[in-house]
Scaffold this active site. Sequence first.
Site, PDB file in Angstrom:
ATOM      1  N   CYS A  58     -14.158  -8.145 -15.415  1.00 54.25           N
ATOM      2  CA  CYS A  58     -14.421  -9.406 -14.712  1.00 54.25           C
ATOM      3  C   CYS A  58     -14.703  -9.159 -13.230  1.00 54.25           C
ATOM      4  CB  CYS A  58     -13.217 -10.345 -14.870  1.00 54.25           C
ATOM      5  SG  CYS A  58     -13.462 -11.925 -14.043  1.00 54.25           S
ATOM      6  N   CYS A  62      -8.712 -11.353  -8.886  1.00 54.37           N
ATOM      7  CA  CYS A  62      -7.373 -11.915  -9.030  1.00 54.37           C
ATOM      8  C   CYS A  62      -6.335 -10.774  -9.079  1.00 54.37           C
ATOM      9  CB  CYS A  62      -7.299 -12.746 -10.301  1.00 54.37           C
ATOM     10  SG  CYS A  62      -8.666 -13.925 -10.438  1.00 54.37           S
ATOM     11  N   CYS A  65      -4.416  -9.782 -12.305  1.00 60.48           N
ATOM     12  CA  CYS A  65      -5.108  -9.723 -13.600  1.00 60.48           C
ATOM     13  C   CYS A  65      -5.589  -8.327 -14.004  1.00 60.48           C
ATOM     14  CB  CYS A  65      -6.300 -10.677 -13.599  1.00 60.48           C
ATOM     15  SG  CYS A  65      -7.045 -10.810 -15.249  1.00 60.48           S
ATOM     16  N   CYS A 103      -6.573 -20.791 -28.634  1.00 60.73           N
ATOM     17  CA  CYS A 103      -7.088 -20.677 -27.260  1.00 60.73           C
ATOM     18  C   CYS A 103      -7.850 -19.373 -27.120  1.00 60.73           C
ATOM     19  CB  CYS A 103      -5.933 -20.676 -26.268  1.00 60.73           C
ATOM     20  SG  CYS A 103      -4.778 -22.013 -26.545  1.00 60.73           S
ATOM     21  N   CYS A 135      -9.165 -24.574 -27.457  1.00 66.81           N
ATOM     22  CA  CYS A 135      -9.163 -24.494 -25.993  1.00 66.81           C
ATOM     23  C   CYS A 135      -9.895 -23.219 -25.610  1.00 66.81           C
ATOM     24  CB  CYS A 135      -7.711 -24.445 -25.492  1.00 66.81           C
ATOM     25  SG  CYS A 135      -7.575 -24.356 -23.694  1.00 66.81           S
ATOM     26  N   CYS A 195      -6.301 -28.091 -19.220  1.00 62.72           N
ATOM     27  CA  CYS A 195      -5.138 -27.220 -19.342  1.00 62.72           C
ATOM     28  C   CYS A 195      -5.102 -26.467 -18.030  1.00 62.72           C
ATOM     29  CB  CYS A 195      -5.305 -26.265 -20.520  1.00 62.72           C
ATOM     30  SG  CYS A 195      -3.955 -25.073 -20.614  1.00 62.72           S
ATOM     31  N   ARG A 267       3.583 -25.735 -21.089  1.00 62.17           N
ATOM     32  CA  ARG A 267       3.545 -24.540 -21.942  1.00 62.17           C
ATOM     33  C   ARG A 267       4.267 -23.371 -21.285  1.00 62.17           C
ATOM     34  NH1 ARG A 267      -0.134 -25.963 -25.889  1.00 62.17           N
ATOM     35  NH2 ARG A 267      -1.407 -27.693 -25.148  1.00 62.17           N
TER      36      ARG A 267
HETATM   37  N1  SAM Z   1     -11.478 -15.818 -16.314  1.00 59.25           N
HETATM   38  C1  SAM Z   1     -10.922 -17.054 -16.639  1.00 59.25           C
HETATM   39  C2  SAM Z   1     -10.182 -17.694 -15.508  1.00 59.25           C
HETATM   40  O1  SAM Z   1      -9.579 -17.007 -14.684  1.00 59.25           O
HETATM   41  O2  SAM Z   1     -10.165 -18.923 -15.444  1.00 59.25           O
HETATM   42  C3  SAM Z   1     -10.027 -17.029 -17.845  1.00 59.25           C
HETATM   43  C4  SAM Z   1      -9.062 -15.937 -18.180  1.00 59.25           C
HETATM   44  S1  SAM Z   1      -7.635 -15.728 -17.137  1.00 59.25           S
HETATM   45  C5  SAM Z   1      -6.997 -14.215 -17.782  1.00 59.25           C
HETATM   46  C6  SAM Z   1      -6.478 -16.998 -17.610  1.00 59.25           C
HETATM   47  C7  SAM Z   1      -5.170 -17.087 -16.844  1.00 59.25           C
HETATM   48  O3  SAM Z   1      -4.257 -16.089 -17.270  1.00 59.25           O
HETATM   49  C8  SAM Z   1      -5.196 -16.888 -15.342  1.00 59.25           C
HETATM   50  O4  SAM Z   1      -5.621 -18.020 -14.667  1.00 59.25           O
HETATM   51  C9  SAM Z   1      -3.747 -16.589 -15.029  1.00 59.25           C
HETATM   52  O5  SAM Z   1      -3.043 -17.759 -14.708  1.00 59.25           O
HETATM   53  C10 SAM Z   1      -3.222 -15.974 -16.320  1.00 59.25           C
HETATM   54  N2  SAM Z   1      -2.883 -14.568 -16.140  1.00 59.25           N
HETATM   55  C11 SAM Z   1      -3.742 -13.525 -16.076  1.00 59.25           C
HETATM   56  N3  SAM Z   1      -3.078 -12.352 -15.888  1.00 59.25           N
HETATM   57  C12 SAM Z   1      -1.759 -12.666 -15.826  1.00 59.25           C
HETATM   58  C13 SAM Z   1      -0.578 -11.884 -15.629  1.00 59.25           C
HETATM   59  N4  SAM Z   1      -0.629 -10.567 -15.445  1.00 59.25           N
HETATM   60  N5  SAM Z   1       0.606 -12.525 -15.624  1.00 59.25           N
HETATM   61  C14 SAM Z   1       0.653 -13.880 -15.815  1.00 59.25           C
HETATM   62  N6  SAM Z   1      -0.427 -14.650 -15.990  1.00 59.25           N
HETATM   63  C15 SAM Z   1      -1.625 -14.064 -15.990  1.00 59.25           C
HETATM   64 FE1  SF4 Z   2     -11.325 -12.689 -14.135  1.00 59.34          FE
HETATM   65 FE2  SF4 Z   2      -8.771 -12.248 -14.682  1.00 59.34          FE
HETATM   66 FE3  SF4 Z   2      -9.426 -13.638 -12.527  1.00 59.34          FE
HETATM   67 FE4  SF4 Z   2      -9.838 -14.708 -14.977  1.00 59.34          FE
HETATM   68  S1  SF4 Z   2      -7.886 -14.204 -14.046  1.00 59.34           S
HETATM   69  S2  SF4 Z   2     -11.230 -14.729 -13.240  1.00 59.34           S
HETATM   70  S3  SF4 Z   2     -10.337 -12.829 -16.138  1.00 59.34           S
HETATM   71  S4  SF4 Z   2      -9.909 -11.468 -12.893  1.00 59.34           S
END
Ligand code: SAM
Ligand code: SF4
Length: 328
Positions: A58, A62, A65, A103, A135, A195, A267
């Site tokens: 991606c 973040c 992530c 989801c 979702c 959500c 959730r």
């Molecule tokens: N890329 C899309 C986005 O960010 O909207 C969707 C996928 S993203 C992985 C979905 C959510 O997973 C993130 O917004 C975050 O809140 C949660 N998430 C991702 N990595 C995480 C982690 N290591 N611990 C807890 N929550 C996490």
């Molecule tokens: Fe990309 Fe992860 Fe951020 Fe979603 S949370 S936008 S998958 S880097």
Amino acid sequence: MMAADGTIRHDWAIDEIIDLHKLPLLELVGRANAVHRMRHDPNKVQKASLLSIKTGGCPENCAYCPQSAHHREVDLTRDTLMDPESVVAMAATAKAAGAERFCMGAAWRQVRDGREFDAVIEMVEGVRALGMEACVTLGMLKPHQAERLATAGLTAYNHNLDTSPEFYGRIITTRTYQDRLDTLATVRSFGIDLCCGGIIGMGETIRDRASMLHVLAGMTPHPESVPINALVPVEGTPLAKQPVIDPLELVRMVATARLVMPASTVRLSAGRSNLNREAQILCLVAGANSVFYGDTLLTTPNAGIGEDAELFAAIGELECNHVSASAA
Ligand code: SAM
Ligand code: SF4
Ligand code: DTB
């Protein structure tokens, strides 16, 4: 201080939310449970199953992530978009194991029109045809894309605020809080449920947590679904060394979310594998009424299906279909 009367309000002040959050724990949980019982069946916990339909690579940064291409040290195998048939087959398996909601997450910054989005539309239609809620979380969306998802029958779009507007810049710099809010408004304008929630344990303050709840509770209507995640620190991400939070912090966050958004589904999301059965039950008493069900979340381990069978048995749901499947 508000009475625990379950009124839907959109005018919460951050300080009011902080005051709730710092109530003595038993008072907080008691009030949250009272509000929960006014609005929801206290014995019902919705099982949602989660599947990463496109993993890794991606472009966003973040900090939490594992799927961000910026975090090169993460041990994760990238994958292209799954095919709709396999996804719908996994949804069917999840349904057989007791999941009501399916989801699907893609590690995209935004949706692009074309073959891949067409395939996602097919997945949504397939999941809905099974009689499950569907979702997706696909990043940013344009209005015509939200419209296509709505037409395909999408139940909800997941798009988290993650944290407060004040702390956001410490976690993500490749897009703004306003970008998030704009996508949420687009989704909402096509009648798709929201959500939308966030993560605790990233180094933010209690004020940040309250501030995020303030933004969520300020939305009209409130998001139908509010995932509360505890950070899963992943090796190779900038937050890898962040200490895992005390489960009682999750209890407080869930309870406060329940108080300020009485009718939403709260959730209990990532981080559940660090909670023992009793801590999870405390979260359910405090107002959580859904969990992600299955051995993996998107890329990290979840509470196992076997442990969940014990959890559901303990709370009195005796018919837990014990089907072993990766998407269950
Ligand atoms: N890329 C899309 C986005 O960010 O909207 C969707 C996928 S993203 C992985 C979905 C959510 O997973 C993130 O917004 C975050 O809140 C949660 N998430 C991702 N990595 C995480 C982690 N290591 N611990 C807890 N929550 C996490
Ligand atoms: Fe990309 Fe992860 Fe951020 Fe979603 S949370 S936008 S998958 S880097
Ligand atoms: C949400 O708030 N939590 C889920 C779901 N929405 C998509 C995702 C949690 C992901 C945890 C890290 C991972 O497994 O990659």
